[in-house]
Design a protein around this motif. Structure first.
Motif, PDB file in Angstrom:
ATOM      1  N   GLY A  40     -20.024   0.864  34.865  1.00  0.00           N
ATOM      2  CA  GLY A  40     -20.185   1.432  35.636  1.00  0.00           C
ATOM      3  C   GLY A  40     -21.137   1.383  36.949  1.00  0.00           C
ATOM      4  N   LEU A  41     -22.585   1.588  36.753  1.00  0.00           N
ATOM      5  CA  LEU A  41     -23.544   0.964  36.756  1.00  0.00           C
ATOM      6  C   LEU A  41     -23.189   0.015  37.266  1.00  0.00           C
ATOM      7  CD1 LEU A  41     -26.778   3.078  35.067  1.00  0.00           C
ATOM      8  CD2 LEU A  41     -25.389   3.784  37.336  1.00  0.00           C
TER       9      LEU A  41
ATOM     10  N   ASP B   9     -32.588   0.178  33.885  1.00  0.00           N
ATOM     11  CA  ASP B   9     -33.744  -0.223  32.556  1.00  0.00           C
ATOM     12  C   ASP B   9     -33.092   0.680  32.000  1.00  0.00           C
ATOM     13  OD1 ASP B   9     -33.857  -2.528  34.088  1.00  0.00           O
ATOM     14  OD2 ASP B   9     -35.809  -1.543  35.379  1.00  0.00           O
ATOM     15  N   GLU B  10     -33.646   2.227  32.120  1.00  0.00           N
ATOM     16  CA  GLU B  10     -33.654   3.516  31.411  1.00  0.00           C
ATOM     17  C   GLU B  10     -31.936   3.311  30.032  1.00  0.00           C
ATOM     18  OE1 GLU B  10     -33.605   8.263  31.096  1.00  0.00           O
ATOM     19  OE2 GLU B  10     -33.598   7.196  33.399  1.00  0.00           O
ATOM     20  N   VAL B  11     -31.163   3.135  30.746  1.00  0.00           N
ATOM     21  CA  VAL B  11     -29.518   2.998  30.392  1.00  0.00           C
ATOM     22  C   VAL B  11     -29.969   1.852  28.513  1.00  0.00           C
ATOM     23  CG1 VAL B  11     -27.753   2.481  29.178  1.00  0.00           C
ATOM     24  CG2 VAL B  11     -27.560   3.798  31.321  1.00  0.00           C
ATOM     25  N   ARG B  12     -31.262   0.718  28.758  1.00  0.00           N
ATOM     26  CA  ARG B  12     -30.884  -0.266  28.091  1.00  0.00           C
ATOM     27  C   ARG B  12     -32.270   0.554  27.042  1.00  0.00           C
ATOM     28  NH1 ARG B  12     -30.964  -6.111  28.411  1.00  0.00           N
ATOM     29  NH2 ARG B  12     -31.754  -6.834  27.302  1.00  0.00           N
ATOM     30  N   GLU B  13     -33.156   0.728  27.831  1.00  0.00           N
ATOM     31  CA  GLU B  13     -34.146   1.294  26.212  1.00  0.00           C
ATOM     32  C   GLU B  13     -33.366   2.295  25.768  1.00  0.00           C
ATOM     33  OE1 GLU B  13     -36.894   3.348  28.191  1.00  0.00           O
ATOM     34  OE2 GLU B  13     -37.843   1.514  29.488  1.00  0.00           O
ATOM     35  N   HIS B  14     -31.855   3.263  26.476  1.00  0.00           N
ATOM     36  CA  HIS B  14     -31.442   3.787  24.608  1.00  0.00           C
ATOM     37  C   HIS B  14     -31.201   3.016  24.228  1.00  0.00           C
ATOM     38  CE1 HIS B  14     -33.155   7.877  26.473  1.00  0.00           C
ATOM     39  NE2 HIS B  14     -32.274   7.252  27.913  1.00  0.00           N
ATOM     40  N   LEU B  15     -29.933   2.511  24.909  1.00  0.00           N
ATOM     41  CA  LEU B  15     -29.056   0.921  23.647  1.00  0.00           C
ATOM     42  C   LEU B  15     -29.601   0.827  22.967  1.00  0.00           C
ATOM     43  CD1 LEU B  15     -26.770  -0.283  26.634  1.00  0.00           C
ATOM     44  CD2 LEU B  15     -25.915   1.159  24.981  1.00  0.00           C
TER      45      LEU B  15
END
Length: 421
Positions: free
Chosen positions: A144-145, A257-263
């Protein structure tokens, strides 16, 4: 005694945000009892399950759900805690059972129930692994982002096309770096750069790009005196839209970038180490793990290929057979392997070396004599067939790799559990 279909009834549940609808069928797919409508709430599940059991009598219950990671997750959890068997009925399988003329919630639930009865021995059990659920949630949120980011960039393309003559030649990627976003925010239209000297613009570009860009880029931007173009009415309001869009892009990039860190943290906890494969980053690994889940549920590689939609379909009559691309399977996985195969073929701009030389050689082998031609001159059908063959090879490779890693992780956990404390 083995499993006997006639000893069970099969309950298909059509899932919705507020209410669910269930329909029960026998082993032949004939409806039993009456359809039941119940709220999508934990307090309503026990009452509904009691009604289903009364209608089933002495027969066992097997439930079929199309969605066990979204609207149906709480129901699937409740049913499994209650000792019931819950099957994941893929939407592509139930599509053929739907009544396209009279489409209602009851008809959809009936189609799910019939698929569950027909394929009960082949449908996988509902997998409610919390790690896979978290990965799937983050992957869907990231999509979605990315879609929103694309819409904002398209809007900026249109606005700058009207406000800046020749703007597309200023930067290689106009919206993908901090320098470019800072430039458009300060100079959203050609009129904003009026009076700016080459020296001043050079200093700005050097500061923003850490000396990656300098005087030559400043001269290119100021060539032809873009500020001499007559200003359009209400340009100030359109400039405000450009600046707001730039701030929106920055916010979206921060969220990505934040989602990538969580992933990255979730992928590190999984049983698969896919990021060691050339061309597979954290995002691709997360999508593959989220969509495949437990790869050991596919007994053979052919079943895995059929699930991905990459396996060819053979149609024949009168001794003549033809093979076509499957229109079934999980399309997200098919699209993912398309991206993986395309990524393997990427050639480094400066060094001219492909990211995966083996994959590149395999692709060119299937192109045949077309491989010597420039990509724009190659036959499009031949390109598609060669890429599909490479997708199939990559899918087989990842199936074997993931299965080997999954079995090794399970064996390691079993060994640790067997050791005395």
């Amino acid at each position: 005694m083995g499993f006997r279909r006639e000893n069970y009834v099969y309950v298909g549940v059509d899932l919705h945000k507020r209410f669910h609808v269930s329909v029960m069928v026998d082993s032949y797919g004939e409806p039993l009892g009456k359809p039941l409508t119940f709220e999508n709430h934990l307090n309503a599940f026990p009452v509904w399950l009691a009604q289903v059991k009364r209608q089933a009598g002495d027969l066992g219950l097997i439930f079929g759900l199309e969605d066990v990671h979204g609207l149906g997750r709480h129901l699937a959890q409740y049913l499994q805690r209650s000792g019931c068997t819950v099957k994941f009925a893929n939407a592509y399988l139930t599509k053929s059972e739907r009544d396209e003329v009279h489409k209602t919630d009851r008809q959809d639930a009936l189609a799910i129930a019939r698929v569950t009865a027909k394929l009960v021995l082949h449908l996988p059990d509902a997998n409610l692994d919390p790690l896979q659920w978290a990965l799937l949630s983050l992957v869907q949120y990231r999509r979605g982002l990315v879609s929103e980011q694309t819409r904002v960039k398209n809007r900026l393309h249109y606005l700058l096309l009207q406000a800046w003559p020749g703007w597309e030649g200023f930067f290689a990627e106009p919206f993908d770096s901090k320098t470019e976003l800072a430039f458009w925010e300060l100079y959203p239209s050609a009129g904003c750069i009026q009076g700016v000297t080459v020296e001043a613009l050079t200093a700005f570009l050097r500061e923003q790009s850490h000396y990656a860009l300098g005087r030559s880029r400043a001269e290119r931007i100021l060539a032809g005196d873009p500020a001499a173009r007559p200003a359009e009415p209400y340009q100030q309001e359109r400039d405000a839209v450009v600046r707001q869009s730039i701030r929106q892009l920055r916010a979206l990039q921060g969220q990505l970038d934040e989602v990538r860190e969580h992933l990255g943290r979730l992928v590190a906890e999984a049983d698969y180490q896919l990021t060691d494969v050339p061309g597979i980053d954290v995002v691709l690994a997360a999508e593959l793990i989220a969509l495949v889940g437990d790869v050991t549920r596919f007994a053979t590689v052919d079943k895995f290929l059929a699930y991905t939609g990459i396996a060819p379909v053979t149609l024949g009559s009168g001794g003549h057979e033809s093979r076509f691309k499957s229109q079934f399977g999980r399309r997200e996985l098919s699209a993912l392997f398309h991206r993986i195969a395309s990524t393997q073929l990427v050639v480094h701009r400066q060094m001219g070396v492909p990211r995966n030389p083996v994959a590149k050689a395999y692709y060119e082998k299937h192109l045949g004599d077309q491989a010597a031609l420039p990509p724009g001159k190659q036959d499009r059908k031949r390109q598609k067939k060669a890429l599909l063959s490479l997708m199939r090879v990559q899918a087989i490779r990842f199936y074997k790799l993931m299965k080997r890693q999954k079995l090794a992780a399970e064996a390691s956990r079993a060994q640790e559990a067997a050791q005395p404390a």
